[in-house]
Scaffold this active site. Structure first.
Site, mmCIF file in Angstrom:
data_model
loop_
_atom_site.group_PDB
_atom_site.id
_atom_site.type_symbol
_atom_site.label_atom_id
_atom_site.label_comp_id
_atom_site.label_asym_id
_atom_site.label_seq_id
_atom_site.Cartn_x
_atom_site.Cartn_y
_atom_site.Cartn_z
ATOM 1 N N HIS A 17 5.265 -3.614 -1.425
ATOM 2 C CA HIS A 17 6.551 -4.264 -1.114
ATOM 3 C C HIS A 17 7.708 -3.388 -1.597
ATOM 4 C CE1 HIS A 17 4.213 -8.272 -1.572
ATOM 5 N NE2 HIS A 17 4.508 -8.159 -0.298
ATOM 6 N N LYS A 41 1.915 -20.909 1.655
ATOM 7 C CA LYS A 41 0.748 -20.498 0.869
ATOM 8 C C LYS A 41 0.343 -21.644 -0.053
ATOM 9 C CE LYS A 41 0.589 -16.406 2.547
ATOM 10 N NZ LYS A 41 1.086 -15.141 2.130
ATOM 11 N N ARG A 91 1.092 -2.627 7.641
ATOM 12 C CA ARG A 91 0.039 -1.897 6.928
ATOM 13 C C ARG A 91 -1.062 -1.417 7.860
ATOM 14 N NH1 ARG A 91 -1.117 -6.651 3.063
ATOM 15 N NH2 ARG A 91 -0.575 -7.613 5.036
ATOM 16 N N SER A 129 -0.765 -9.135 -2.041
ATOM 17 C CA SER A 129 -0.560 -9.929 -3.259
ATOM 18 C C SER A 129 -1.854 -10.624 -3.665
ATOM 19 C CB SER A 129 0.545 -10.955 -3.044
ATOM 20 O OG SER A 129 1.750 -10.306 -2.761
#
Ligand code: COA
Length: 163
Positions: A17, A41, A91, A129
């Site tokens: 990030h 989440k 990514r 993460s």
């Protein structure tokens, strides 16, 4: 003034990030890191306040980077920064389908809002993460995954959650 908005859950912020944020800060006049408070989440590891604190710490050296919390729709949040663009890191090809869908829904809400993509630095293409959270829970080495300044905070949190 051209503003880039870097949105995310940042649970926690990673070196991947930060790499995107710093590169955006070199291109744009100002970068607003937008920490989503209502991200879908389940059971985040960190509170919103902790996430903001970590982002603040690691972006402190960059004077044109600020941190905000967003409790609503991202496309609505962006309206307050005229002419702003969303910056997302890609990514792998697998990120693209999801980001394409997000861009379309954001444009439905706010047709003027553009999203621009920066390819992730190859050192961080494996990073997320949840990988950091998993490593922290099992006492794994966090150096090289997250900025040094927040390793202590993440380890302390993992220790508390292990009970
Ligand atoms: N380096 C490292 N990890 C990266 C990364 C990078 N460059 N880019 C993405 N990731 C990872 C994140 O670490 C995260 O990992 P995890 O799933 O293991 O936790 C994952 O990719 C997803 O990133 P996240 O931060 O959750 O962002 P997102 O792209 O899914 O966007 C919000 C989520 C919170 C920014 C966004 O949904 C939002 O603002 N929601 C508010 C409501 C809204 O507007 N929704 C859209 C319209 S319905």
């Amino acid at each position: 003034m051209r503003t880039a908005i870097c949105p995310g859950s940042f649970d926690p912020i990673t070196l991947g990030h930060l790499n995107i944020i710093v590169r955006a800060a070199q291109i744009f006049d100002r970068v607003v890191v937008c920490v989503a408070a209502n991200a879908t989440k389940t059971s985040p590891m960190f509170t919103v306040e902790e996430k903001v604190e970590m982002v603040r710490r690691v972006t402190a050296p960059y004077p044109n980077v600020t941190v905000e919390v967003n409790r609503g729709l991202l496309a609505e949040f962006a309206r307050q920064y005229e002419g702003s663009v969303l910056i997302k890191g890609l990514r792998a090809a697998s990120d693209f389908d999801y980001e394409f869908q997000m861009d379309l829904i954001n444009k439905r809400i706010n047709p003027d809002l553009e999203t621009m993509f920066l390819t992730a630095d190859q050192r961080y293409t494996f990073l997320s993460s949840s990988i950091v959270r998993e490593m922290a829970r099992y006492g794994g080495e966090l150096r090289g995954l997250v900025p040094e300044e927040i390793i202590g905070m993440i380890e302390a949190k993992a220790n508390t959650q292990r009970g």
